[in-house]
Design a protein around this motif. Structure first.
Motif, PDB file in Angstrom:
ATOM      1  N   VAL A  79       9.428  -7.133   0.909  1.00 25.75           N
ATOM      2  CA  VAL A  79      10.110  -8.205   0.192  1.00 25.75           C
ATOM      3  C   VAL A  79       9.632 -10.087   0.982  1.00 25.75           C
ATOM      4  N   VAL A  80       9.746  -9.770   2.136  1.00 24.53           N
ATOM      5  CA  VAL A  80       9.152 -10.604   2.894  1.00 24.53           C
ATOM      6  C   VAL A  80       7.300 -10.809   3.110  1.00 24.53           C
ATOM      7  N   LEU A  81       6.756  -9.470   3.626  1.00 27.44           N
ATOM      8  CA  LEU A  81       6.024  -8.950   2.956  1.00 27.44           C
ATOM      9  C   LEU A  81       4.874  -9.312   2.827  1.00 27.44           C
ATOM     10  N   THR A  82       5.471  -9.342   1.152  1.00 32.57           N
ATOM     11  CA  THR A  82       4.394  -9.800   0.129  1.00 32.57           C
ATOM     12  C   THR A  82       4.465 -11.069  -0.263  1.00 32.57           C
ATOM     13  N   ALA A  83       5.342 -12.181   0.113  1.00 31.69           N
ATOM     14  CA  ALA A  83       5.798 -13.315   0.044  1.00 31.69           C
ATOM     15  C   ALA A  83       4.846 -14.092   0.735  1.00 31.69           C
ATOM     16  N   PHE A  84       4.273 -13.376   2.450  1.00 33.52           N
ATOM     17  CA  PHE A  84       4.129 -13.934   3.341  1.00 33.52           C
ATOM     18  C   PHE A  84       1.757 -13.491   2.385  1.00 33.52           C
ATOM     19  N   GLY A  85       2.294 -12.889   1.998  1.00 34.60           N
ATOM     20  CA  GLY A  85       0.843 -12.419   1.251  1.00 34.60           C
ATOM     21  C   GLY A  85       0.652 -12.962   0.563  1.00 34.60           C
ATOM     22  N   LEU A  86       1.162 -13.415  -0.414  1.00 35.45           N
ATOM     23  CA  LEU A  86       1.118 -14.283  -1.591  1.00 35.45           C
ATOM     24  C   LEU A  86       1.000 -15.879  -1.164  1.00 35.45           C
ATOM     25  N   ALA A  87       1.292 -16.044  -0.135  1.00 38.10           N
ATOM     26  CA  ALA A  87       1.427 -17.624   0.542  1.00 38.10           C
ATOM     27  C   ALA A  87      -0.340 -17.800   0.734  1.00 38.10           C
ATOM     28  N   ARG A  88      -0.879 -16.539   1.240  1.00 36.17           N
ATOM     29  CA  ARG A  88      -2.768 -16.308   1.532  1.00 36.17           C
ATOM     30  C   ARG A  88      -3.256 -17.042   0.563  1.00 36.17           C
TER      31      ARG A  88
ATOM     32  N   LEU B  56      -3.819 -16.335  -4.111  1.00 35.82           N
ATOM     33  CA  LEU B  56      -3.861 -15.513  -5.221  1.00 35.82           C
ATOM     34  C   LEU B  56      -4.911 -14.404  -5.740  1.00 35.82           C
ATOM     35  N   TRP B  57      -5.101 -13.085  -5.718  1.00 39.45           N
ATOM     36  CA  TRP B  57      -6.390 -12.856  -5.350  1.00 39.45           C
ATOM     37  C   TRP B  57      -6.320 -11.458  -6.378  1.00 39.45           C
ATOM     38  N   LEU B  58      -6.190 -11.683  -8.055  1.00 36.52           N
ATOM     39  CA  LEU B  58      -6.574 -10.745  -9.324  1.00 36.52           C
ATOM     40  C   LEU B  58      -6.233  -9.566  -8.369  1.00 36.52           C
ATOM     41  N   GLU B  59      -7.632  -9.236  -7.782  1.00 38.24           N
ATOM     42  CA  GLU B  59      -7.733  -7.717  -7.440  1.00 38.24           C
ATOM     43  C   GLU B  59      -7.404  -7.119  -6.632  1.00 38.24           C
ATOM     44  N   ASN B  60      -5.744  -8.593  -6.224  1.00 42.97           N
ATOM     45  CA  ASN B  60      -5.219  -7.300  -5.158  1.00 42.97           C
ATOM     46  C   ASN B  60      -3.393  -6.597  -5.660  1.00 42.97           C
ATOM     47  N   VAL B  61      -3.179  -7.723  -7.299  1.00 39.44           N
ATOM     48  CA  VAL B  61      -2.050  -7.897  -7.431  1.00 39.44           C
ATOM     49  C   VAL B  61      -1.199  -7.198  -7.421  1.00 39.44           C
ATOM     50  N   HIS B  62      -2.287  -5.478  -7.777  1.00 39.60           N
ATOM     51  CA  HIS B  62      -1.559  -4.715  -8.126  1.00 39.60           C
ATOM     52  C   HIS B  62      -0.912  -4.013  -6.704  1.00 39.60           C
ATOM     53  N   ASN B  63      -0.993  -4.094  -5.385  1.00 33.10           N
ATOM     54  CA  ASN B  63      -0.792  -3.779  -4.553  1.00 33.10           C
ATOM     55  C   ASN B  63       1.057  -4.194  -4.710  1.00 33.10           C
ATOM     56  N   ALA B  64       0.210  -5.418  -4.467  1.00 25.41           N
ATOM     57  CA  ALA B  64       1.848  -6.136  -3.889  1.00 25.41           C
ATOM     58  C   ALA B  64       3.023  -5.592  -5.758  1.00 25.41           C
ATOM     59  N   LEU B  65       2.781  -5.385  -6.321  1.00 25.05           N
ATOM     60  CA  LEU B  65       4.122  -4.620  -7.522  1.00 25.05           C
ATOM     61  C   LEU B  65       3.882  -3.163  -7.612  1.00 25.05           C
ATOM     62  N   LEU B  66       3.437  -2.864  -6.613  1.00 23.98           N
ATOM     63  CA  LEU B  66       3.588  -1.579  -6.649  1.00 23.98           C
ATOM     64  C   LEU B  66       4.497  -1.212  -5.532  1.00 23.98           C
TER      65      LEU B  66
ATOM     66  N   THR C  57       5.841   5.322   0.243  1.00 25.04           N
ATOM     67  CA  THR C  57       4.972   4.575  -0.500  1.00 25.04           C
ATOM     68  C   THR C  57       4.677   3.143  -0.797  1.00 25.04           C
ATOM     69  N   GLY C  58       6.021   2.504  -1.368  1.00 28.07           N
ATOM     70  CA  GLY C  58       6.324   0.783  -1.429  1.00 28.07           C
ATOM     71  C   GLY C  58       6.113   0.204  -0.235  1.00 28.07           C
ATOM     72  N   THR C  59       6.322   0.880   0.719  1.00 25.42           N
ATOM     73  CA  THR C  59       6.181   0.363   2.215  1.00 25.42           C
ATOM     74  C   THR C  59       4.248  -0.151   2.724  1.00 25.42           C
ATOM     75  N   VAL C  60       3.610   1.507   1.851  1.00 22.11           N
ATOM     76  CA  VAL C  60       2.197   1.916   2.661  1.00 22.11           C
ATOM     77  C   VAL C  60       1.687   0.024   1.981  1.00 22.11           C
ATOM     78  N   HIS C  61       1.537   0.513   0.566  1.00 21.63           N
ATOM     79  CA  HIS C  61       1.211  -0.262  -0.384  1.00 21.63           C
ATOM     80  C   HIS C  61       1.388  -1.954  -0.367  1.00 21.63           C
ATOM     81  N   ALA C  62       3.023  -2.049   1.177  1.00 21.17           N
ATOM     82  CA  ALA C  62       2.696  -3.945   0.693  1.00 21.17           C
ATOM     83  C   ALA C  62       2.549  -3.582   2.565  1.00 21.17           C
ATOM     84  N   VAL C  63       1.975  -2.859   3.195  1.00 22.39           N
ATOM     85  CA  VAL C  63       1.150  -3.330   4.375  1.00 22.39           C
ATOM     86  C   VAL C  63      -0.144  -3.058   3.861  1.00 22.39           C
TER      87      VAL C  63
END
Length: 458
Positions: free
Chosen positions: A21-30, A32-42, A69-75
């Motif tokens: 969750v923290v990694l995803t939040a920091f990524g979103l702080a950079r 909003l890139w719609l083509e990459n949102v699916h990785n955050a959701l996954l 699987t969720g950890t790899v998608h977060a990275v």
């Protein structure tokens, strides 16, 4: 220390979920890139479902697969966010956003293969899983060494190890990557259908959700590749897999609990079939290979119901022997009086929810066993002169039992060895329906049976 060890299996999934969750939040702080949102959701959905499964059933392989699987998608999400919005950062971040893609798809595939019990549908699927892993290792090697897949991922950073892709590698990637990704998602549907054919009851209801999600994702992947030349639609729709799996697990547990606890209201047949009906309901709720209902007290117990139905009566046993066999056992009591037990044969351990359900089933089993115990007492009282099943030698043994003779005295009276007399006595008790328990003396009951029978004959 002991308390920490008890809590540790539940703390690790929670820590992984928090990190994702923290990694995803920091990524979103950079940005909003719609083509990459699916990785955050996954990342969030896979990790959330995995943490829930591991909370209910620590060390369960399906939960571990979902968590990985969720950890790899977060990275991947975090790496792609940096690689897209901050090209001045280290190129390693962009590399982390692209390189693990084959691993993420392979882990997703194995998660579907092993849903919902953490095991492959059958032994025949082991070579399939091995091919998936081997192909994944090759694709990961290509992606790790050369910048293949960078353009489709939208990462503008240079590759940290190579600046160009050799023609041979480019050809190999184009021949293997997209067909492999299509094959993986087609296998999702095939594996779920294969598991469907081997299951019934609650397990099938769980699989319905995954069948729908797998079929939709595979369809969108093929359509996306054919129309737009990109697997993005299929990858984005893969978000439905963890969501449907989580819903199926939660809904399946509630459905199993309701079916198991309400089975009696749907039974309207012969009361003598209630033990088998109870065993069937429990087997469906727990996905068990066999469930047996045992009647008896602290001494010997005998099977009165089973699913699948037993064609031959199993030998008498004891609660200690049943526990030693390694199956799941729930003792059934009426107050402090032991009535019998429920034995569930299943390889995997119970989840916390299943353990609570197993305990809640004991009062229902007590009603059934109480009914059987009362029926046996009434049958004994009404069984007058009905000893036609006894052989002449067994009748002689019964007469001596009625004279209060023990086995050694019966040996002397009939001039037989103890090895011959003991089985004769056991057969007499069995044919009279007298089973050992803490609340009765079989010799006294046998003597009463004999007295009633001889009195009726006179």
């Amino acid at each position: 220390m002991a308390d920490f060890r008890r809590r540790a299996p539940g703390l690790v999934p929670l820590a992984v979920l928090s990190s994702v969750v923290v990694l995803t939040a920091f990524g979103l702080a950079r940005g909003l890139w719609l083509e990459n949102v699916h990785n955050a959701l996954l990342a969030v959905t896979f990790t959330g479902v995995g943490a829930y499964v591991l909370f209910e059933r620590p060390r369960h392989r399906e939960g571990l697969l979902f968590l990985a699987t969720g950890t790899v998608h977060a990275v991947m999400f975090f790496g792609r966010q940096i690689g897209h919005f901050d090209p001045g950062e280290s190129p390693v971040w962009g590399w982390l956003g692209v390189w693990p893609l084959p691993l993420a798809l392979a882990l997703t595939t194995l998660s579907v293969f092993c849903f919902p019990d953490g095991r492959l549908p059958s032994r025949r699927w082991r070579p399939v899983a091995a091919v998936v892993l081997a192909l994944t290792a090759l694709l990961m090697l290509l992606s790790a060494v050369w910048p293949v897949g960078y353009a489709s991922a939208g990462v503008v950073m240079p590759h940290p190890f190579s600046s160009a892709v050799p023609p041979v590698v480019e050809l190999l990637w184009s021949v293997l990557a997209n067909p492999a990704f299509i094959a993986f998602q087609v296998l999702w549907v095939v594996s779920v259908v294969a598991r469907w054919a081997r299951r019934d009851g609650v397990a099938r209801r769980q699989l319905v959700w995954l069948v729908a999600a797998s079929a939709l994702s595979a369809t969108l992947l093929v359509v996306g590749l054919l129309i737009w030349g990109s697997p993005r639609a299929g990858i984005l729709s893969a978000t439905l897999l963890p969501l449907s799996a989580g819903w199926a697990i939660v809904h399946g547990q509630h459905a199993a609990s309701y079916a198991a606890l309400s089975w009696l209201s749907h039974e309207s047949g012969d009361p003598r079939d209630l033990p088998d009906a109870l065993a069937r309901s429990i087997a469906e709720a727990f996905g068990a290979t066999r469930v047996t209902i045992w009647l008896g007290g602290a001494g010997a117990v005998h099977a009165v119901g089973a699913w699948p139905i037993l064609h031959d009566d199993p030998p008498l046993s004891t609660l200690a022997a049943l526990r030693a066999a390694g199956s799941h056992l729930q003792q059934v009591r009426r107050g402090e009086v032991p009535l019998g037990a429920i034995v569930v044969e299943r390889v995997e351990p119970f989840s916390r929810t299943e353990s609570r359900l197993f305990t809640d089933l004991a009062p229902q089993a007590a009603l059934v066993l109480d009914h059987l115990a009362l029926a046996e007492v009434i049958a004994r009282q009404q069984r007058v002169g009905e000893h036609s099943e006894l052989t002449d030698r067994e009748r002689d043994v019964l007469a001596l039992i009625a004279r209060r003779l023990f086995n050694s005295a019966i040996c002397d009276e009939l001039h037989l060895s103890i090895k011959t007399v003991e089985p004769l006595v056991s057969r007499v008790f069995t044919k009279l329906g007298l089973y050992s328990d803490s609340g009765s003396n079989r010799r006294v009951l046998a003597a009463l049976e004999y007295q009633r029978a001889t009195g009726a004959e006179q």
